[in-house]
Enzyme design. Sequence first.
Site, short mmCIF file in Angstrom:
data_model
loop_
_atom_site.label_atom_id
_atom_site.label_comp_id
_atom_site.label_asym_id
_atom_site.label_seq_id
_atom_site.Cartn_x
_atom_site.Cartn_y
_atom_site.Cartn_z
N TRP A 1 0.81 -1.31 0.05
CA TRP A 1 0.05 0.05 -0.16
C TRP A 1 0.72 1.37 0.04
CZ3 TRP A 1 -4.42 -0.96 -1.94
CH2 TRP A 1 -5.20 -2.06 -1.45
N ASP B 1 -1.72 6.83 6.61
CA ASP B 1 -2.92 5.87 5.91
C ASP B 1 -3.29 4.98 7.18
OD1 ASP B 1 -4.30 4.06 4.60
OD2 ASP B 1 -2.92 3.42 3.09
N LYS C 1 -12.12 -1.66 6.29
CA LYS C 1 -11.53 -2.46 7.26
C LYS C 1 -12.16 -2.13 8.76
CE LYS C 1 -8.60 -2.74 3.86
NZ LYS C 1 -7.70 -2.05 2.75
#
Length: 357
Positions: free
Chosen positions: A103, A170, A194
């Site tokens: 990511w 993030d 999530k």
Amino acid sequence: MSERIFNFSAGPATLPLEVLEEAKNDLLSYKGAGMSVMEMSHRSKDFDAIITEAEANFRKLLGISDDYAVLFLQGGASTQFAMIPMNLLGENETADYVDTGSWSAKAIKEAGLFGKVNIAGSSKENNYTMIPDGLSLTKEAAYTHITSNNTIAGTQYKSYPETKSPLIADMSSDILHKPVDVSKFGMIYAGAQKNLGPSGVTVVIIRKDLAEKTVRENPTMLKYSTHVSKGSMFNTPPCFPIYIVKLVTDWLIGLGGLNKMEEINKTKAEKLYTEIDGEFYKSPVREKDRSIMNVVWRLPSEDLEKEFIASALSEGLSGLKGHRSVGGIRASIYNSMPAQGIDKLTDFMKKFRSEKS
Ligand SMILES: *Cc1c(COP(=O)(O)O)cnc(C)c1O
């Protein structure tokens, strides 16, 4: 109704049963409105109360001051990978990025489209099994970007780096899993699917002065300032996902807030890591960097891993397959995974181990 199972999927992920039940009860007629939240105007009184309360819940849970805006955007965390440098990184400026997994790497790739990127630290050489120890930061960086929890590699920052430049995180896979001092950050963002709710909404917590920074002419929808000035209502927001996020944050407050949530999360993770740290199961992650949200481990062979996953599924434990890029096993144990899910999983692990070793 068929029975619910324990879903260890990384995202979209499991939601609190109480939240689903409340949404179900209000599905056909939201609080007497005669329609569902999916069907009502985003300018209606009912929806205005929902988005206002969702924002208030974030402010309450994280102690967010008025210096920050809380936004509900679309496009996922992946759009933020581009929107951040688009708004905050001038062509001749440098941003510091820490590369802790795929990511992070995606965020770095987007930043390179807009300005200069300094890789301030990386664990790529170690297959992303750790968080880098020291960082080489740029003197006048536009900002420093980290991925607080690495959903695929199963690593997590236990404390955040001190930086002169605004720290941007993030937090897609660990936002609201513990108390965080937001004033240490320039911006925090997270795709909801999530740890917050269903996919479709991305929460952005941004310091207002940063949101006003203009380094180039950007499309209206891709400017933070647009969404700050319109309270996330420049266009139609993702109403239903915001509603579920509101219910999830209500649930967190009802539970006792983030101190309590952290205590529960630590207990859940400890149980699982205790089972992993034996002769049979092995964690590839450096101990101090282990995530308490995404727990990854290996078995003695890939064949046994396949068997483990299939056998677990037949007992109502789903979503345990590691990310396709790394293999192995991954149990995503976000806020909403109940302790009973962990107990059932560790019982299964004990049984499987004694049968196979
Ligand atoms: C899942 C994930 C993303 C991507 O989120 P989207 O909302 O699908 O764009 C980004 N960062 C992290 C850490 C993630 O876990």
